[in-house]
Design an enzyme around this catalytic site. Sequence first.
Site, PDB file in Angstrom:
ATOM      1  N   SER A 133      -0.685  -1.154   7.539  1.00 28.12           N
ATOM      2  CA  SER A 133      -0.217  -1.705   8.812  1.00 28.12           C
ATOM      3  C   SER A 133      -1.380  -2.117   9.705  1.00 28.12           C
ATOM      4  CB  SER A 133       0.663  -0.676   9.533  1.00 28.12           C
ATOM      5  OG  SER A 133       1.889  -0.537   8.859  1.00 28.12           O
ATOM      6  N   GLU A 168      13.304  -5.815  17.484  1.00 26.36           N
ATOM      7  CA  GLU A 168      13.757  -4.690  16.677  1.00 26.36           C
ATOM      8  C   GLU A 168      14.983  -5.140  15.892  1.00 26.36           C
ATOM      9  OE1 GLU A 168      14.354  -1.512  19.438  1.00 26.36           O
ATOM     10  OE2 GLU A 168      12.213  -1.037  19.518  1.00 26.36           O
ATOM     11  N   ASP A 186       7.162  -5.186   9.879  1.00 23.88           N
ATOM     12  CA  ASP A 186       6.724  -3.855   9.461  1.00 23.88           C
ATOM     13  C   ASP A 186       7.899  -2.895   9.642  1.00 23.88           C
ATOM     14  OD1 ASP A 186       5.175  -1.771   8.643  1.00 23.88           O
ATOM     15  OD2 ASP A 186       3.538  -2.166  10.039  1.00 23.88           O
ATOM     16  N   ARG A 207       0.070   6.004   4.305  1.00 19.60           N
ATOM     17  CA  ARG A 207      -1.234   6.257   4.921  1.00 19.60           C
ATOM     18  C   ARG A 207      -2.373   5.522   4.215  1.00 19.60           C
ATOM     19  NH1 ARG A 207       3.093   8.503   6.076  1.00 19.60           N
ATOM     20  NH2 ARG A 207       2.894  10.125   4.522  1.00 19.60           N
ATOM     21  N   ALA A 266      12.439  -0.278  11.729  1.00 22.65           N
ATOM     22  CA  ALA A 266      12.839   1.128  11.770  1.00 22.65           C
ATOM     23  C   ALA A 266      13.997   1.336  12.729  1.00 22.65           C
ATOM     24  CB  ALA A 266      11.665   2.000  12.190  1.00 22.65           C
ATOM     25  N   HIS A 275       2.717   3.684  17.707  1.00 25.13           N
ATOM     26  CA  HIS A 275       2.573   2.339  17.182  1.00 25.13           C
ATOM     27  C   HIS A 275       2.709   1.302  18.295  1.00 25.13           C
ATOM     28  CE1 HIS A 275       2.121   0.064  13.530  1.00 25.13           C
ATOM     29  NE2 HIS A 275       3.011  -0.795  13.959  1.00 25.13           N
ATOM     30  N   ARG A 276       3.629   1.538  19.214  1.00 26.62           N
ATOM     31  CA  ARG A 276       3.784   0.617  20.351  1.00 26.62           C
ATOM     32  C   ARG A 276       2.519   0.593  21.205  1.00 26.62           C
ATOM     33  NH1 ARG A 276       9.867   2.348  22.330  1.00 26.62           N
ATOM     34  NH2 ARG A 276      11.035   0.886  21.028  1.00 26.62           N
ATOM     35  N   ALA A 277       1.933   1.755  21.395  1.00 26.44           N
ATOM     36  CA  ALA A 277       0.737   1.846  22.233  1.00 26.44           C
ATOM     37  C   ALA A 277      -0.427   1.080  21.624  1.00 26.44           C
ATOM     38  CB  ALA A 277       0.357   3.309  22.440  1.00 26.44           C
ATOM     39  N   GLY A 297       0.838  -1.200   0.000  1.00 21.02           N
ATOM     40  CA  GLY A 297       0.000   0.000   0.000  1.00 21.02           C
ATOM     41  C   GLY A 297       0.865   1.238   0.000  1.00 21.02           C
TER      42      GLY A 297
END
Length: 238
Positions: free
Chosen positions: A59, A113, A135, A55, A83, A101-103, A52
């Site tokens: 994900s 990671e 991701d 935005r 990342a 994203h973690r939240a 995609g």
Amino acid sequence: METKAIVKSLGITGPADPASAGAAVASAPETETAPQPQAGTAAPRTLTLVLGGARSGKSHFAEQLATDHAMLTCGPVTYIATARHDAEPADEEMELRIALHRARRPADWALVEEPVHLADALYAHARHDGCILVDCVTLWLNNLIFDENRAYPEYGVITPPPAFTEEIDALLTALPMLPGHVILVSNEIGFGVVPTGAITRFYVDELGRLNQKLAAAADRVRLLVAGIPVAVKGADPA
């Protein structure tokens, strides 16, 4: 050109699609979900590629696939984030996106990671009843190109470091051998105007080639368009 210049110029600025953070996700269209057999049912080995634009909701969709798989098998989910967030000076925008994203991730998901050695991470964490969500491939490729802050000329032929080819070959070798469900998230960046500069054109070309190889290896390919998944390859699980 600095390490992050390419991905930021193309709208790729987070460890995963930042559109899926916050209110934007809450109003996004309902994601595609597979029919839910009884929990604990064994799931077949599957490789899913989720593509995609920036935005697009890719994900969020990939995370829903991982959640569905965990409900189906009662197996673990391992999230591999590619990342880098150890830059000096700190990138406040990147850190905020990572925090959001973690939240959003379920608390029981394991986090790994790994910005470079993706194949090694997959070998270490893949299991028959588990699901791995990567991701994203887009940032991973960026990390390979700019390994150890490597600089490139604005014009001329681009020669990436040896690790670029080695790590891609290792990933493509690993994917058919991994047990369980592996979900790869990658950007489709070839639909728009390509910014000038040899290294940017090289990056766009190489990501396109890699996406083709991943799609060929995948059992399912889904393209996210404005939050709506479009089936490109493979049927949904029965």
